[in-house]
Every structure is written in structure tokens, then in C-alpha cells.
Design a protein around this motif. Sequence first.
Motif, PDB file in Angstrom:
ATOM      1  N   UNK A 264     -71.991 -10.056  32.779  1.00  0.00           N
ATOM      2  CA  UNK A 264     -72.553 -10.574  34.025  1.00  0.00           C
ATOM      3  C   UNK A 264     -71.629 -10.394  35.220  1.00  0.00           C
ATOM      4  N   UNK A 265     -70.386  -9.934  34.984  1.00  0.00           N
ATOM      5  CA  UNK A 265     -69.397  -9.875  36.067  1.00  0.00           C
ATOM      6  C   UNK A 265     -68.673  -8.532  36.051  1.00  0.00           C
ATOM      7  N   UNK A 266     -67.980  -8.266  37.152  1.00  0.00           N
ATOM      8  CA  UNK A 266     -67.041  -7.146  37.222  1.00  0.00           C
ATOM      9  C   UNK A 266     -65.636  -7.723  37.096  1.00  0.00           C
ATOM     10  N   UNK A 267     -64.894  -7.244  36.115  1.00  0.00           N
ATOM     11  CA  UNK A 267     -63.512  -7.695  35.933  1.00  0.00           C
ATOM     12  C   UNK A 267     -62.594  -6.717  36.639  1.00  0.00           C
ATOM     13  N   UNK A 268     -61.772  -7.225  37.554  1.00  0.00           N
ATOM     14  CA  UNK A 268     -60.820  -6.392  38.281  1.00  0.00           C
ATOM     15  C   UNK A 268     -59.414  -6.788  37.851  1.00  0.00           C
ATOM     16  N   UNK A 269     -58.733  -5.874  37.152  1.00  0.00           N
ATOM     17  CA  UNK A 269     -57.371  -6.107  36.674  1.00  0.00           C
ATOM     18  C   UNK A 269     -56.406  -5.561  37.719  1.00  0.00           C
ATOM     19  N   UNK A 270     -55.546  -6.418  38.277  1.00  0.00           N
ATOM     20  CA  UNK A 270     -54.692  -6.031  39.401  1.00  0.00           C
ATOM     21  C   UNK A 270     -53.234  -5.802  38.981  1.00  0.00           C
ATOM     22  N   UNK A 271     -52.981  -5.657  37.692  1.00  0.00           N
ATOM     23  CA  UNK A 271     -51.613  -5.386  37.240  1.00  0.00           C
ATOM     24  C   UNK A 271     -51.218  -3.942  37.556  1.00  0.00           C
ATOM     25  N   UNK A 272     -49.939  -3.664  37.434  1.00  0.00           N
ATOM     26  CA  UNK A 272     -49.452  -2.310  37.657  1.00  0.00           C
ATOM     27  C   UNK A 272     -49.866  -1.392  36.510  1.00  0.00           C
ATOM     28  N   UNK A 273     -49.700  -0.084  36.728  1.00  0.00           N
ATOM     29  CA  UNK A 273     -50.139   0.905  35.739  1.00  0.00           C
ATOM     30  C   UNK A 273     -49.493   0.680  34.379  1.00  0.00           C
ATOM     31  N   UNK A 274     -48.191   0.375  34.355  1.00  0.00           N
ATOM     32  CA  UNK A 274     -47.496   0.238  33.079  1.00  0.00           C
ATOM     33  C   UNK A 274     -47.893  -1.023  32.314  1.00  0.00           C
ATOM     34  N   UNK A 308     -64.365 -11.194  38.764  1.00  0.00           N
ATOM     35  CA  UNK A 308     -63.298 -12.015  38.200  1.00  0.00           C
ATOM     36  C   UNK A 308     -62.008 -11.201  38.248  1.00  0.00           C
ATOM     37  N   UNK A 309     -61.001 -11.723  38.917  1.00  0.00           N
ATOM     38  CA  UNK A 309     -59.719 -11.037  39.019  1.00  0.00           C
ATOM     39  C   UNK A 309     -58.803 -11.473  37.878  1.00  0.00           C
ATOM     40  N   UNK A 310     -57.982 -10.524  37.397  1.00  0.00           N
ATOM     41  CA  UNK A 310     -57.154 -10.761  36.207  1.00  0.00           C
ATOM     42  C   UNK A 310     -55.774 -10.160  36.421  1.00  0.00           C
ATOM     43  N   UNK A 311     -54.747 -10.849  35.932  1.00  0.00           N
ATOM     44  CA  UNK A 311     -53.412 -10.270  35.805  1.00  0.00           C
ATOM     45  C   UNK A 311     -52.758 -10.892  34.578  1.00  0.00           C
ATOM     46  N   UNK A 312     -51.467 -10.774  34.444  1.00  0.00           N
ATOM     47  CA  UNK A 312     -50.787 -11.297  33.251  1.00  0.00           C
ATOM     48  C   UNK A 312     -50.925 -12.809  33.135  1.00  0.00           C
ATOM     49  N   UNK A 313     -50.578 -13.547  34.204  1.00  0.00           N
ATOM     50  CA  UNK A 313     -50.533 -15.011  34.130  1.00  0.00           C
ATOM     51  C   UNK A 313     -51.540 -15.697  35.042  1.00  0.00           C
ATOM     52  N   UNK A 318     -54.692 -14.428  41.505  1.00  0.00           N
ATOM     53  CA  UNK A 318     -55.122 -15.493  42.420  1.00  0.00           C
ATOM     54  C   UNK A 318     -55.058 -14.995  43.861  1.00  0.00           C
ATOM     55  N   UNK A 319     -53.964 -14.272  44.182  1.00  0.00           N
ATOM     56  CA  UNK A 319     -53.841 -13.698  45.517  1.00  0.00           C
ATOM     57  C   UNK A 319     -54.942 -12.666  45.755  1.00  0.00           C
ATOM     58  N   UNK A 320     -55.258 -11.891  44.720  1.00  0.00           N
ATOM     59  CA  UNK A 320     -56.332 -10.898  44.840  1.00  0.00           C
ATOM     60  C   UNK A 320     -57.671 -11.574  45.108  1.00  0.00           C
ATOM     61  N   UNK A 332     -66.428 -14.738  43.754  1.00  0.00           N
ATOM     62  CA  UNK A 332     -65.117 -14.312  43.253  1.00  0.00           C
ATOM     63  C   UNK A 332     -64.428 -15.496  42.593  1.00  0.00           C
ATOM     64  N   UNK A 333     -63.799 -15.238  41.457  1.00  0.00           N
ATOM     65  CA  UNK A 333     -62.992 -16.264  40.796  1.00  0.00           C
ATOM     66  C   UNK A 333     -61.824 -15.595  40.096  1.00  0.00           C
ATOM     67  N   UNK A 334     -60.801 -16.368  39.842  1.00  0.00           N
ATOM     68  CA  UNK A 334     -59.611 -15.901  39.162  1.00  0.00           C
ATOM     69  C   UNK A 334     -59.630 -16.362  37.711  1.00  0.00           C
ATOM     70  N   UNK A 335     -59.279 -15.473  36.772  1.00  0.00           N
ATOM     71  CA  UNK A 335     -59.208 -15.870  35.368  1.00  0.00           C
ATOM     72  C   UNK A 335     -58.036 -16.825  35.173  1.00  0.00           C
ATOM     73  N   UNK A 336     -58.329 -18.030  34.759  1.00  0.00           N
ATOM     74  CA  UNK A 336     -57.301 -19.059  34.618  1.00  0.00           C
ATOM     75  C   UNK A 336     -56.258 -18.639  33.582  1.00  0.00           C
ATOM     76  N   UNK A 337     -55.010 -18.568  34.016  1.00  0.00           N
ATOM     77  CA  UNK A 337     -53.850 -18.231  33.178  1.00  0.00           C
ATOM     78  C   UNK A 337     -53.884 -16.802  32.647  1.00  0.00           C
ATOM     79  N   UNK A 338     -54.769 -15.970  33.164  1.00  0.00           N
ATOM     80  CA  UNK A 338     -54.737 -14.537  32.955  1.00  0.00           C
ATOM     81  C   UNK A 338     -54.799 -14.058  31.514  1.00  0.00           C
ATOM     82  N   UNK A 339     -54.207 -12.863  31.302  1.00  0.00           N
ATOM     83  CA  UNK A 339     -54.243 -12.234  29.985  1.00  0.00           C
ATOM     84  C   UNK A 339     -53.484 -13.038  28.938  1.00  0.00           C
ATOM     85  N   UNK A 340     -52.506 -13.807  29.375  1.00  0.00           N
ATOM     86  CA  UNK A 340     -51.777 -14.634  28.413  1.00  0.00           C
ATOM     87  C   UNK A 340     -52.727 -15.606  27.712  1.00  0.00           C
TER      88      UNK A 340
END
Length: 351
Positions: A264-274, A308-313, A318-320, A332-340
Motif C-alpha cells: 500500500x506504500x512506497x518505501x524510500x530507503x535514504x541510506x548510502x550506497x554501501x 514511508x522513509x527508512x534508514x538504519x535507526x 526522520x529528516x527525509x 509521509x511517515x518515518x519507519x520507527x527505529x528503522x532497519x534495526x
Amino acid sequence: MIFRQLFEQESSTYTYLLADEASKDGVIIDPVVEMHRRDAALIRELGIKLIYSLDTHCHADHITGSWQLKEAFGCKIGLGSANRVNNVDNLFDNGETITFGKHSLKVLETPGHTDGCVSFVLDDQSRVFTGDSLLIRGCGRTDFQGGDPAKLYQSIQNQLFTLPEHCLVYPGHDYNGRCSSSIGEEKAFNPRIGGAASEKDFVGYMKHMKLPHPKKIAMALPANLNSGRIEGQEETVPQWAPLEHNFGGILQIDPQWLANNLDQVVVVDVRDDDEFNNELGHLPQALHIPLGQLEDSMSKLSKDKAIVTVCRSGRRSALASLALQKAGFEKVANLKDGMLAWTELGFPIAS
């Protein structure tokens, strides 16, 4: 004791949150309805069990947040016994105590600004919450709502100025960026009632102030006579998902809901390439846009579908999420506590 002083800018109102560290039982004093999300987020984050929402008086310059806090947390609403207000659970008499955990507040009747004003003194007399009765180098006006300068003079002199001089004064408002004072300071330096000011001096000062009425008085007073309850007016809540506001002002989404509604959503992962393909992996079908490239890549995203924006933590994402909201993306919402959190809960990943 947990203690927080909070501020609402439009009416320059201070709200105070107090709680017992052991039991987490707490009270809030003079909440403002527009700041409900902020206050509720802090209460939840600190794990406070809200016992009371207290108002020092029936306000004329803002609408109290007491009713919404009662709806959200099941707390009781309390005011001084001289107030004639609906939806109140407890009307407190002079000298009564309000207990939260091992701490308590003593109620002092301090009429004069309005006929129903009270102040709340902490049990060890280290702090007093004076509402509009005593301000920092000032006091509340006395020209409406049953105001009486002679009564206010007696309230300050006989109730507040008899507290220990080291007792910190936390007012209901300040219009000059000042946070607190002390009883000793106000006794010495308050230009209206300090020093050698007599009752006649004070009454003469107050009767000639000629202040304009508060801008919100027409809406604030009727609402506050119902403890902030306004029929037919509900808090605006996003409908596309069960979102949570945190104290930092970020809209967050729970990993479990996202796992159940990935399509139902688009997940946008904003981490770096590595990081995108490291040991944490990434969410299936996640769109990879590093944070530094997000501004230039927004045209690739649709404003019709939730993001839904995602990063490591969950910190960079959240800034995204704030950047996307500022750019006009409403869902727009931020994934709480990210990939961890996502990987710890065992939800599927790709790499």
C-alpha cells in the motif's frame, strides 16, 4: 521527580509536566489544546501515567488541552472549587493535596486575576505554579472574569509571599523569554507588588493599566467553561495509517503495520550506497534514494501514494520525512527505529 516546562508561542503560555520517577504517576498543569500532540508524545515517550490535567483557572487567552488529554489518557480534570466549569472531575478547595506517586501538590486559592484562580505548591515547597496570579516581575490583569486587584494583592501577599524565599516561581505566562523566578526575587523586585508596595499602590497600578482584551477571548472562554471540550471538533488524525507523533515532531509508523501493508506504500530507503545491501539488507521493493540526493529526486515520487522513509535507526529517515512533507507530500511517515527494528522483529529483507 520528572519535571518539564513547555511553551506555547502564540499565547506565551507555559505548561508543566510533573511525574514521580518510580511509579511514573504524573500531572500536567495548564495544557494548551494546540499543543496536544506534543504533550501526548512526551507523556508516552516518558511512560508517564497521567493522573490529572490541572488548570490554574478558566483561561481567556487560550483553550485548555484538558479534555483531549482526558480522552487520550483517561486522566481526571481538576480546577479550584470556585470555578463553575463543566466536565470537571474534581474541584479542589484551599489546602487540599493532589498526590502523584510519592509527590504531591498543595492547592492555594489565589483569586484576583479571576475569582477561581489557584496556585499549586510542590510538597517540599521548592516550586510553586502560580498560573496568572503571580508572573515574573508582574501579575495577571484584574479587569474581567471576576477580577479584583484588592483580592489579588491579598492572595499574593498572604498565600504566595509567605512561601520560603528560595521557592521557585513557575508562572502561567511570560512574554519576554523568562522561564522562572523565586518568591524572594518577586518580593524584592516585582514592580507592581514587590518592595514596599501597599495595597493602595497595587490597586492604583492595576486599575490604570488599560489593556486590550485577549485576542482569543470569544472562543477561549466558552470552550474552557467545558474544560476544552468543543462539540463536533475532533483532532485531525491521518487516515491512511495509524501514525504516532513523537516529541520531536516526527510522524512515525510501526514496523508491524508496515509489514502487513507493504503493497500500500512506497518505501524510500535514504541510506548510502554501501548500506543498502549490507548485513541489514533492505525492505523488499524499497526505492533507494540516498538522503543527499532526495531533494533532486522528489520528482520521481508520486504525491498520491503514501511514502514511508527508512534508514538504519530512523534518524536520517526522520529528516527525509520532514523534507518530503515540506515539499508538499501529505502522506509521509518515518519507519520507527528503522532497519534495526525491522530486522530484529524478523520481517523479510532483500539484499
